[in-house]
Design a protein around this motif. Structure first.
Motif, PDB file in Angstrom:
ATOM      1  N   ALA A   1       0.834  -1.212   0.000  1.00  0.00           N
ATOM      2  CA  ALA A   1       0.000   0.000   0.000  1.00  0.00           C
ATOM      3  C   ALA A   1       0.865   1.257   0.000  1.00  0.00           C
ATOM      4  O   ALA A   1       0.561   2.237  -0.694  1.00  0.00           O
ATOM      5  CB  ALA A   1      -0.934  -0.009   1.213  1.00  0.00           C
ATOM      6  N   ILE A   2       1.957   1.233   0.758  1.00  0.00           N
ATOM      7  CA  ILE A   2       2.870   2.383   0.785  1.00  0.00           C
ATOM      8  C   ILE A   2       3.478   2.591  -0.600  1.00  0.00           C
ATOM      9  O   ILE A   2       3.546   3.718  -1.096  1.00  0.00           O
ATOM     10  CB  ILE A   2       3.962   2.188   1.858  1.00  0.00           C
ATOM     11  N   ILE A   3       3.927   1.510  -1.211  1.00  0.00           N
ATOM     12  CA  ILE A   3       4.520   1.608  -2.550  1.00  0.00           C
ATOM     13  C   ILE A   3       3.537   2.231  -3.530  1.00  0.00           C
ATOM     14  O   ILE A   3       3.869   3.172  -4.254  1.00  0.00           O
ATOM     15  CB  ILE A   3       4.961   0.220  -3.061  1.00  0.00           C
ATOM     16  N   LEU A   4       2.321   1.699  -3.571  1.00  0.00           N
ATOM     17  CA  LEU A   4       1.321   2.200  -4.525  1.00  0.00           C
ATOM     18  C   LEU A   4       0.984   3.662  -4.260  1.00  0.00           C
ATOM     19  O   LEU A   4       0.839   4.453  -5.193  1.00  0.00           O
ATOM     20  CB  LEU A   4       0.074   1.323  -4.485  1.00  0.00           C
ATOM     21  N   SER A   5       0.870   4.023  -2.985  1.00  0.00           N
ATOM     22  CA  SER A   5       0.543   5.409  -2.635  1.00  0.00           C
ATOM     23  C   SER A   5       1.647   6.366  -3.067  1.00  0.00           C
ATOM     24  O   SER A   5       1.375   7.417  -3.662  1.00  0.00           O
ATOM     25  CB  SER A   5       0.324   5.535  -1.121  1.00  0.00           C
ATOM     26  N   VAL A   6       2.894   6.012  -2.768  1.00  0.00           N
ATOM     27  CA  VAL A   6       4.007   6.886  -3.125  1.00  0.00           C
ATOM     28  C   VAL A   6       4.169   6.952  -4.640  1.00  0.00           C
ATOM     29  O   VAL A   6       4.409   8.025  -5.200  1.00  0.00           O
ATOM     30  CB  VAL A   6       5.315   6.448  -2.414  1.00  0.00           C
ATOM     31  N   LYS A   7       4.023   5.811  -5.330  1.00  0.00           N
ATOM     32  CA  LYS A   7       4.105   5.831  -6.797  1.00  0.00           C
ATOM     33  C   LYS A   7       3.037   6.760  -7.381  1.00  0.00           C
ATOM     34  O   LYS A   7       3.310   7.521  -8.306  1.00  0.00           O
ATOM     35  CB  LYS A   7       3.942   4.416  -7.370  1.00  0.00           C
TER      36      LYS A   7
END
Length: 133
Positions: free
Chosen positions: A76-82
């Motif tokens: 979720a962090i990866i997708l949000s930051v991307k």
């Protein structure tokens, strides 16, 4: 993102591409592709599934749930930051990928997963020689 930040990032990408071009050779490329593929989506999914099944099999269901929550949180962090950063991939890569380039999904997931695996090994492996990391 303001214009000066974009110029800085583009300059960084250009310099990194120049350095990578100087280091480019078939042997190094094959070694780095091998390392990259150790942490590709399929490998990480397989390792995650195995860890969850092992926890479940040895009646450590709370650890399985914690592992799932940790990995899902990292994703979720990866997708949000991307989504927020929306950084395009540099042109001319050896591996052609789609989507945004930052942060690296397989790098972040690996950085979360492998310390968990080391912790599990140190905690549950009984033979001292097998605990060495």
């Amino acid at each position: 993102m303001n214009y000066s930040n974009i110029q800085y990032i583009q300059g960084f990408d250009q310099k990194a591409a120049e350095i990578a071009g100087l280091l480019n050779n078939d042997t190094l490329t094959q070694i780095l592709l091998f390392i990259t593929n150790l942490a590709n989506r399929e490998s990480l999914f397989g390792i995650s599934a195995a860890v969850i099944l092992i926890f479940w099999r040895f009646n450590k269901k709370n650890h399985a749930v914690q592992f799932i929550i940790t990995m899902a949180s990292a994703a979720a962090i990866i997708l949000s930051v991307k989504y927020y950063v929306a950084r395009e991939r540099p042109l001319g890569g050896i591996i052609q990928e789609t989507g945004h380039s930052f942060p690296s999904g397989h790098a972040l997931i690996s950085a979360v997963m492998f310390p968990i695996l080391i912790y599990i090994a140190k905690r549950y492996i009984e033979r001292p020689w097998a605990k060495f990391t």
